[in-house]
Design an enzyme around this catalytic site. Sequence first.
Site, PDB file in Angstrom:
ATOM      1  N   VAL A 220    -108.638 -41.357 -54.589  1.00 55.53           N
ATOM      2  CA  VAL A 220    -109.194 -40.183 -53.972  1.00 55.53           C
ATOM      3  C   VAL A 220    -110.659 -40.167 -53.821  1.00 55.53           C
ATOM      4  CG1 VAL A 220    -109.069 -37.572 -53.819  1.00 55.53           C
ATOM      5  CG2 VAL A 220    -106.981 -38.945 -54.484  1.00 55.53           C
TER       6      VAL A 220
ATOM      7  N   TYR B 268    -101.046 -43.988 -58.043  1.00 54.93           N
ATOM      8  CA  TYR B 268    -100.711 -44.177 -57.017  1.00 54.93           C
ATOM      9  C   TYR B 268    -101.506 -43.962 -55.654  1.00 54.93           C
ATOM     10  CZ  TYR B 268     -97.701 -42.662 -52.713  1.00 54.93           C
ATOM     11  OH  TYR B 268     -97.081 -42.570 -51.522  1.00 54.93           O
ATOM     12  N   GLY B 269    -102.706 -43.554 -55.920  1.00 54.65           N
ATOM     13  CA  GLY B 269    -103.677 -43.563 -55.032  1.00 54.65           C
ATOM     14  C   GLY B 269    -105.032 -43.291 -55.469  1.00 54.65           C
TER      15      GLY B 269
ATOM     16  N   LEU C  55    -113.458 -39.574 -56.361  1.00 49.17           N
ATOM     17  CA  LEU C  55    -112.994 -38.387 -57.204  1.00 49.17           C
ATOM     18  C   LEU C  55    -112.007 -38.719 -58.370  1.00 49.17           C
ATOM     19  CD1 LEU C  55    -112.839 -35.728 -54.257  1.00 49.17           C
ATOM     20  CD2 LEU C  55    -114.746 -35.974 -56.107  1.00 49.17           C
ATOM     21  N   GLY C  56    -111.205 -39.809 -58.153  1.00 46.85           N
ATOM     22  CA  GLY C  56    -110.110 -39.745 -59.002  1.00 46.85           C
ATOM     23  C   GLY C  56    -109.240 -41.113 -58.830  1.00 46.85           C
ATOM     24  N   MET C  57    -108.535 -41.520 -59.591  1.00 43.96           N
ATOM     25  CA  MET C  57    -107.996 -42.861 -59.563  1.00 43.96           C
ATOM     26  C   MET C  57    -106.343 -42.485 -60.269  1.00 43.96           C
ATOM     27  SD  MET C  57    -110.510 -45.743 -60.353  1.00 43.96           S
ATOM     28  CE  MET C  57    -109.335 -46.871 -59.925  1.00 43.96           C
TER      29      MET C  57
ATOM     30  N   ASP D 239     -95.690 -30.715 -59.057  1.00 45.19           N
ATOM     31  CA  ASP D 239     -96.752 -31.059 -60.007  1.00 45.19           C
ATOM     32  C   ASP D 239     -97.767 -29.891 -60.185  1.00 45.19           C
ATOM     33  OD1 ASP D 239     -98.036 -32.641 -61.706  1.00 45.19           O
ATOM     34  OD2 ASP D 239     -99.035 -33.739 -60.005  1.00 45.19           O
TER      35      ASP D 239
END
Length: 256
Positions: A39, A36-37, A31-33, A149
């Site tokens: 997902v 930090y991590g 789903l995303g980069m 955030d």
Amino acid sequence: MALKQLKKLFFDRPLKDSVILNHHYRIEECLGMGGYGLVYLCTDVHTQTPYVLKQLRPTKAKKEKERVRFQQEMKLLKSIHHPQIPAFIEDFIIDGQAYYVMQLIEGENIEELLFFQKQPFTELMALQLLSQLLGIVEYLHDRFIFHSDIRTPNIIINDGRLCLIDFGLAKQLTPEETEEIKVRKQDDFFDLGETLLFLLYSQYKGKKKKNGTWLEELTLTNEITLLLKKLLGIDEEYQHTAFIREDLNRAIQSVT
């Protein structure tokens, strides 16, 4: 810098679709980069329940402070029990790589609704959504947790119900850390004001002036203007969520 980026691309490649982790979770898609991590959307192969899985970037996992930070993030999420925040499911380590699983929140984020679908929000709708968001912030701040955030991509709406996600930058402080509490509290309050401003601009039809401000471009009630000024630090800042709640209720009354 170029070498650093190449290392990230090589070592931080997302897991392939259909990989099964911990004999339990099948990866569906990345789903995303973030910095930090990584997902992923995953599915429990036994119950067919969809979840979100987060992996600490392999390049980050090589550093002790990053591993500690990831553990702190998990500890914080485990302590949160709120219906509008994704529930923590479990965590595990495979081949030295740290992962955790959390509830999947269905819906669309405010960024998608505002900037891609061009969905308009009335003043009342915007204030009601802020009221829900404030409720989440009240819960967090009462526990000295600061999200840090609160942005439109991290706010999901599903059939009028709002949820706050992505606690990667969140931090829980002790009551003694007064100076950092002040800073982080105001950061969250500013984010609330900015989110409200984005929602209010969704109905703006005028031509944006080169150096125009929202005070010139938006026609708002005095109560909404006061709320925004204090959230954004233009006027004397709020010191507690209770005072925001009072002004927000007055703002809602001003448009109903």
